[in-house]
Motif scaffolding. Sequence first.
Motif, PDB file in Angstrom:
ATOM      1  N   PHE A 166      -4.486  -4.415  -1.618  1.00  0.00           N
ATOM      2  CA  PHE A 166      -3.725  -3.389  -2.326  1.00  0.00           C
ATOM      3  C   PHE A 166      -4.452  -2.058  -2.152  1.00  0.00           C
ATOM      4  O   PHE A 166      -5.588  -1.908  -2.619  1.00  0.00           O
ATOM      5  N   GLU A 167      -3.808  -1.136  -1.471  1.00  0.00           N
ATOM      6  CA  GLU A 167      -4.465   0.118  -1.131  1.00  0.00           C
ATOM      7  C   GLU A 167      -3.589   1.316  -1.499  1.00  0.00           C
ATOM      8  O   GLU A 167      -2.379   1.312  -1.262  1.00  0.00           O
ATOM      9  N   ASN A 168      -4.235   2.327  -2.074  1.00  0.00           N
ATOM     10  CA  ASN A 168      -3.550   3.582  -2.413  1.00  0.00           C
ATOM     11  C   ASN A 168      -2.299   3.331  -3.256  1.00  0.00           C
ATOM     12  O   ASN A 168      -1.196   3.743  -2.909  1.00  0.00           O
ATOM     13  N   VAL A 169      -2.499   2.631  -4.354  1.00  0.00           N
ATOM     14  CA  VAL A 169      -1.405   2.299  -5.275  1.00  0.00           C
ATOM     15  C   VAL A 169      -1.689   2.958  -6.628  1.00  0.00           C
ATOM     16  O   VAL A 169      -2.785   2.809  -7.176  1.00  0.00           O
ATOM     17  N   TYR A 170      -0.706   3.673  -7.146  1.00  0.00           N
ATOM     18  CA  TYR A 170      -0.838   4.358  -8.433  1.00  0.00           C
ATOM     19  C   TYR A 170       0.276   3.862  -9.341  1.00  0.00           C
ATOM     20  O   TYR A 170       1.455   3.973  -9.005  1.00  0.00           O
ATOM     21  N   VAL A 171      -0.123   3.267 -10.470  1.00  0.00           N
ATOM     22  CA  VAL A 171       0.843   2.713 -11.418  1.00  0.00           C
ATOM     23  C   VAL A 171       0.873   3.601 -12.654  1.00  0.00           C
ATOM     24  O   VAL A 171      -0.122   3.698 -13.388  1.00  0.00           O
ATOM     25  N   TRP A 172       2.004   4.243 -12.884  1.00  0.00           N
ATOM     26  CA  TRP A 172       2.187   5.121 -14.038  1.00  0.00           C
ATOM     27  C   TRP A 172       3.059   4.428 -15.073  1.00  0.00           C
ATOM     28  O   TRP A 172       4.116   3.891 -14.747  1.00  0.00           O
ATOM     29  N   GLY A 173       2.604   4.444 -16.344  1.00  0.00           N
ATOM     30  CA  GLY A 173       3.366   3.857 -17.430  1.00  0.00           C
ATOM     31  C   GLY A 173       4.109   4.929 -18.213  1.00  0.00           C
ATOM     32  O   GLY A 173       3.502   5.895 -18.682  1.00  0.00           O
ATOM     33  N   ASP A 174       5.402   4.754 -18.357  1.00  0.00           N
ATOM     34  CA  ASP A 174       6.223   5.731 -19.066  1.00  0.00           C
ATOM     35  C   ASP A 174       5.926   5.703 -20.568  1.00  0.00           C
ATOM     36  O   ASP A 174       5.745   4.640 -21.161  1.00  0.00           O
ATOM     37  N   GLU A 175       5.920   6.876 -21.183  1.00  0.00           N
ATOM     38  CA  GLU A 175       5.582   6.953 -22.608  1.00  0.00           C
ATOM     39  C   GLU A 175       6.665   6.355 -23.493  1.00  0.00           C
ATOM     40  O   GLU A 175       6.382   5.671 -24.481  1.00  0.00           O
ATOM     41  N   THR A 176       7.931   6.575 -23.145  1.00  0.00           N
ATOM     42  CA  THR A 176       9.036   6.054 -23.947  1.00  0.00           C
ATOM     43  C   THR A 176       9.297   4.585 -23.659  1.00  0.00           C
ATOM     44  O   THR A 176       9.414   3.762 -24.576  1.00  0.00           O
TER      45      THR A 176
ATOM     46  N   LYS B 188       0.823  -1.202   0.000  1.00  0.00           N
ATOM     47  CA  LYS B 188       0.000   0.000   0.000  1.00  0.00           C
ATOM     48  C   LYS B 188       0.865   1.263   0.000  1.00  0.00           C
ATOM     49  O   LYS B 188       2.063   1.234   0.259  1.00  0.00           O
ATOM     50  N   ASN B 189       0.214   2.368  -0.347  1.00  0.00           N
ATOM     51  CA  ASN B 189       0.769   3.716  -0.196  1.00  0.00           C
ATOM     52  C   ASN B 189       2.039   3.967  -1.003  1.00  0.00           C
ATOM     53  O   ASN B 189       3.068   4.344  -0.464  1.00  0.00           O
ATOM     54  N   PHE B 190       1.960   3.777  -2.318  1.00  0.00           N
ATOM     55  CA  PHE B 190       3.127   4.085  -3.140  1.00  0.00           C
ATOM     56  C   PHE B 190       2.720   4.342  -4.585  1.00  0.00           C
ATOM     57  O   PHE B 190       1.624   3.973  -5.031  1.00  0.00           O
ATOM     58  N   ILE B 191       3.624   4.981  -5.309  1.00  0.00           N
ATOM     59  CA  ILE B 191       3.470   5.243  -6.734  1.00  0.00           C
ATOM     60  C   ILE B 191       4.539   4.468  -7.480  1.00  0.00           C
ATOM     61  O   ILE B 191       5.715   4.502  -7.105  1.00  0.00           O
ATOM     62  N   VAL B 192       4.144   3.760  -8.523  1.00  0.00           N
ATOM     63  CA  VAL B 192       5.088   3.050  -9.382  1.00  0.00           C
ATOM     64  C   VAL B 192       5.316   3.888 -10.637  1.00  0.00           C
ATOM     65  O   VAL B 192       4.365   4.174 -11.376  1.00  0.00           O
ATOM     66  N   ASN B 193       6.536   4.299 -10.887  1.00  0.00           N
ATOM     67  CA  ASN B 193       6.919   4.960 -12.130  1.00  0.00           C
ATOM     68  C   ASN B 193       7.510   3.862 -13.011  1.00  0.00           C
ATOM     69  O   ASN B 193       8.707   3.598 -12.992  1.00  0.00           O
ATOM     70  N   SER B 194       6.644   3.191 -13.781  1.00  0.00           N
ATOM     71  CA  SER B 194       7.058   1.982 -14.479  1.00  0.00           C
ATOM     72  C   SER B 194       7.703   2.289 -15.829  1.00  0.00           C
ATOM     73  O   SER B 194       7.102   2.926 -16.697  1.00  0.00           O
ATOM     74  N   HIS B 195       8.933   1.789 -15.982  1.00  0.00           N
ATOM     75  CA  HIS B 195       9.669   1.831 -17.245  1.00  0.00           C
ATOM     76  C   HIS B 195       9.910   0.399 -17.735  1.00  0.00           C
ATOM     77  O   HIS B 195      10.907   0.132 -18.392  1.00  0.00           O
TER      78      HIS B 195
END
Length: 205
Positions: A133-143, A109-116
């Motif tokens: 799974f709580e307060n989870v933000y998954v970000w997908g990189d454009e490149t 819980k409680n995290f941001i994924v900057n996924s490359h």
Amino acid sequence: TYLRGDESWAAITAASLAYDPGQTNDVTRTVQNRLRDFYTFKDFGAVGDGVTNDTTAINNAIDFIRQGIASPSTVKAFKYVLDGAGGVYRCDGSINVTGIDARQAWGIKNFIVNSHATGKIALDLGASRYGHFENVYVWGDETDRPKIGIAQYRDSGGTPADSHRFAGVSVDGYFSQAALFNYASEECIYEHCFFYIRKDAAGAG
């Protein structure tokens, strides 16, 4: 023991310091015991600055859950919930949460994924069960575009992937596919979640 002139004193450790909640009917315990109420990714070497590749550290932390739950002698001694402590964790590979099958309290819980994780699953939950799974933000990189944001599926042997609870879980950014949920009669709970793919400069999503 440390020496200074003719004085000496013992090293101060978390095990020797008392933690007092300061409430009526509370119980004083050591700082070490208090800190072990939960573990964070940083306890396993993650940095959480959004730039450093924390894939290995996070997977080591998750492996701690996997191994602990598999050991009946230790399962009662720990609460297997990993707290990201609000950090932003860059991951150049998949976060491997596969194969955790237990009815004990476990989760992240409680995290941001900057996924490359180019061409890979950002958060892989294959054949895992009963996670929170709580307060989870998954970000997908454009490149460095991941293939899938979150994937939950049965493995090749038919091990179920079910009974998870997702609360405040979001997938956002650039992926080939935002999420994959592939299971039979299993059930999961989703509360305040969203899965979104952004379009790139060429208009492709």
